[in-house]
Design an enzyme around this catalytic site. Structure first.
Site, PDB file in Angstrom:
ATOM      1  N   GLU A   1     -43.310  38.734 110.955  1.00  0.00           N
ATOM      2  CA  GLU A   1     -41.969  38.543 111.525  1.00  0.00           C
ATOM      3  C   GLU A   1     -41.996  38.518 113.043  1.00  0.00           C
ATOM      4  OE1 GLU A   1     -39.398  37.692 109.975  1.00  0.00           O
ATOM      5  OE2 GLU A   1     -39.981  38.058 107.908  1.00  0.00           O
TER       6      GLU A   1
ATOM      7  N   HIS B   1     -42.110  27.157 103.461  1.00  0.00           N
ATOM      8  CA  HIS B   1     -43.034  28.199 103.012  1.00  0.00           C
ATOM      9  C   HIS B   1     -44.112  27.648 102.097  1.00  0.00           C
ATOM     10  CE1 HIS B   1     -39.094  29.967 103.961  1.00  0.00           C
ATOM     11  NE2 HIS B   1     -39.872  30.711 104.722  1.00  0.00           N
TER      12      HIS B   1
END
Length: 748
Positions: A334, A423
């Site tokens: 992140e 993704h």
């Protein structure tokens, strides 16, 4: 900017939709290292605008700049066109230690030329954005008109920020909705809140060292060693966060029964990620400014999520408030999104292949943070999300060594890669990186297959692989870099990582060749090659040059031995326009030497851009390079007027420029650059009138309902005397639509 890379509920570190635009509220760029580097790069940019597909209506603003240990500089710019922000228009300019231009990166395939008058107003765009929000809306911002070039083709669009709460009622949302300014169709959206959905099985990091701050008679979780990042307790709420304190500086018990245990993992993850980027890549933390990352734990009630919001990390406690999502690779992934969005203005566009590279960058650095930390409880690997067990099966979310193992990711590039979720398209770059670092076939971390009939790859190790990827991101990537790009072949991850490998380890060395092989192994091909016999490379410095008609210039043609022994090279030039001469001194050199190139132009040469091909031929091989010659009119042979002249209905208006002291014959391709604002150019007849009264029609009621004229016309004025008053005459031949002459320029 703050990048929201929201995630699907079954996808780690992922997000909802495809982002196609950057917010105008950008994060502060890193401070520049010196006043001279931006000035040098800007001067180079002015001389080489063609290299970045610049147009006369473009303006550039320095976003960041840095120098490497050898004094070479990298300056990033944002771009506006006719006053509007251009998403996907960001550029990189590279200069050497002397400030000379050495290259650039740009995502545009051609200079921008489009109307900036919207057919859909801001009110309709705002309503469309609000309809696109799923959840509870708390506010809708004012739409911003901008140019969306993130997907390659520039489109006039509105960006509107809708704030509120996601459907779960606990996840904050700042959704950026992009709508077409011509049709009001939603082009895409992205959320500033970067989330990761999942459940954890335990507290993950084991016994670790923490940097804390003495506070009164005790200690607080404030990390002065890493930018004063703090870790605080939201007490299962969503707003007030209390910094953790402790009497003896021993934090947590390693179990969720102690609220400080989750804080240990979060605090350790923030410090480790900060330290990784500083010590391995020389970057001063996530933001590049030395500022630490705040970490908030125990968010919400049974909140099975964690998110990055552009400035801080927030972690929920998972199902039953028993499984905090504070795993090290989650934190590293992140916060690496934070690095990407602070290095590249707006980050890598969060859709298609660029979005896949965005996600892969976070997977790569999240994994490298794990290796860097070297903890026994969570050792480094190439599995993504293996600790938090999102699917409840004990399996990782993604496998870098063989992305197809998850059943949805692509480990080999194909023509469909640009159309899958980011993704899943990330698998191509993840697979490349694994092959580059560890090689193909059976490894200690899993078996990596090759795609098609590609040759096996012998890895160069993690240390070199991670440095190559970071340099490519930091020095070469722009917002819309892709795996394969037919419009701008140089703007690909393959090309940029090869350039990074050449910078770090040399052209055509082992590392460079392994980058080539690793991309080929995932079905990403390229035209780059490394020689096997006697060979050399050829380059001009500068590669572009500007000259007045009738003048002479010189540039340097340099050669480098790339393989074998140095051979004699004969130099020639082709593609020269009539009257232009090119000579070399000397005409033959030995590979590794340089020659001076002299270009002479006649007075009769037309203004414009001319690519000259310079070729070196040795007994073994021949190579060519281009010298782009931009020819302009000499001083006194140009004129311009930027005074606005209204164009009423059914009326003829004029604007004039005076030329005096021009000693050359006007060119057969004299340039007339015209900028007219008008809502229906099919009404207009535009002419250039010479001093002797001869009229040359530039535009005659073409273009129908198209807005505005922003065009440069080539006109044969070779029969005209240069000096005198030249007139731009514009006739509006119909009713209803009106406009004005904005500016015009004549170059004889």
């Amino acid at each position: 900017m703050r990048r929201a890379l929201a995630l699907a509920c079954t996808t780690l570190l992922a997000s909802s939709c495809a982002a196609v635009a950057a917010t105008s509220a950008s994060a502060a760029p890193p401070p520049t290292p010196s006043a001279s580097l931006p000035a040098q790069a800007t001067a180079a940019l002015q001389r080489h605008q063609a290299a970045v597909e610049g147009s006369p209506q473009d303006r550039y603003t320095v976003y960041s700049s840095k120098k490497d240990a050898r004094g070479n500089g990298v300056v990033r710019y944002t771009r506006t066109h006719q006053g509007l922000r251009v998403y996907g228009g960001d550029i990189v300019v590279r200069v050497d230690a002397r400030g000379e231009f050495t290259g650039s990166s740009s995502g545009l395939a051609a200079p921008l030329s489009l109307s900036v008058t919207p057919k859909v107003g801001a009110a309709r765009a705002r309503a469309a954005a609000e309809r696109a929000f799923s959840g509870k809306v708390t506010s809708v911002g004012a739409p911003e008109l901008f140019i969306d070039a993130g997907a390659g083709t520039p489109v006039l669009a509105w960006e509107t920020v809708v704030k509120g709460w996601a459907k779960d009622g606990q996840t904050p949302s700042r959704l950026h909705v992009v709508t077409d300014a011509a049709t009001n169709a939603v082009r895409g959206s992205f959320d500033e809140i970067e989330t990761v959905d999942g459940t954890g099985n335990s507290i993950y990091s084991g016994t670790v060292h923490l940097d804390t701050t003495a506070s009164g008679s005790g200690y607080s979780l404030v990390d002065s060693e890493h930018g004063n990042g703090r870790t605080c307790d939201l007490n299962n709420g969503t707003s007030t966060c209390t910094t953790f304190t402790d009497a003896d500086n021993v934090w947590g018990t390693g179990t969720n029964a102690d609220r400080a245990s989750a804080a240990v993992d979060a605090h350790f993850g923030a410090a480790t990620t900060f330290r990784y980027f500083r010590e391995v890549h020389g970057r001063n933390g996530i933001f590049g400014t030395g500022a630490g990352v705040p970490s908030r734990v125990h968010y919400g009630n049974a909140y099975v999520n964690a998110f990055w919001d552009g400035s801080q990390m927030t972690y929920g406690d998972g199902s039953g408030n028993a499984k905090p999502l504070v795993a090290l690779d989650v934190a590293g992934h992140e916060m690496s999104h934070g690095v990407t969005e602070n290095v590249i203005p707006g980050g890598l566009t969060y859709s298609g292949e660029s979005g896949g590279l965005n996600e892969a960058t976070s997977d790569i650095f999240g994994s490298m943070v794990e290796f860097y930390a070297g903890t026994g409880s969570d050792p480094g690997d190439y599995d993504i999300g293996e600790k938090i067990d999102i699917r409840g099966t004990g399996a990782p979310l993604r496998y870098m060594y063989n992305p197809a193992l998850d059943g949805v990711s692509q480990g080999c590039w194909s023509t469909s890669t640009n159309n899958v979720d980011v993704h899943y398209s990330s698998g191509v770059a993840n697979h490349f990186f694994f092959d580059l670092a560890e090689g193909t076939g059976a490894t200690a971390y899993g078996t990596s297959p090759v795609c098609g009939s590609a040759d096996p790859v012998v890895g160069i190790g993690r240390d070199k692989a991670e440095r190559i990827w970071f340099r490519a991101l930091d020095t070469y990537f722009v917002s819309n870099t892709r795996y394969v790009n037919t419009a701008t072949p140089g703007n690909t991850a393959r090309a940029h990582t090869l350039a990074a490998a050449a910078d770090l380890y040399g052209l055509c060395g082992t590392e460079y060749k392994t980058v080539q092989a690793a991309w080929t192994a995932v079905n990403v091909a390229g035209t780059d090659y490394c020689p096997t016999g006697d060979d050399f490379s050829l380059a001009t410095s500068p590669a572009t040059a500007t000259i007045d008609r009738g003048q002479t210039l010189t540039t340097t043609l340099s050669t480098t031995v790339t393989n074998g022994t140095a051979e004699t090279i004969a130099l020639t030039a082709t593609g020269t326009p009539p009257g232009v001469t090119v000579s070399f001194s000397p005409a033959e050199i030995t590979a590794g030497e340089s020659a001076t190139v002299t270009v002479s132009t006649p007075d009769t040469l037309g203004t414009g851009s001319y690519p000259l091909t310079l070729t070196g031929t040795s007994p073994s091989v021949a190579h060519s390079t281009q010298l782009t010659l931009t020819v302009r009119s000499p001083e006194g042979c140009t004129g311009a007027d930027d005074t606005d002249v209204a164009i009423p209905d059914n009326t003829t208006v004029t604007s004039t420029v005076a030329i005096s002291g021009c000693t050359i014959t006007p060119s057969s391709t004299s340039a007339v650059e015209v900028h007219i604002v008008h809502t229906y150019i099919g009404d207009l007849v535009v002419s250039l009138v010479a001093p002797d009264g001869t009229a040359y029609t530039l535009h005659s009621r073409a273009g129908g309902s198209t807005d505005n004229i922003d065009q440069t016309y080539a006109v044969n004025l070779s029969g005209e005397a240069p000096d005198g008053t030249w007139t731009l005459r514009v006739q509006d031949a119909a009713s209803i639509d009106t406009g004005y002459i904005n500016s015009w320029k004549l170059s004889l």
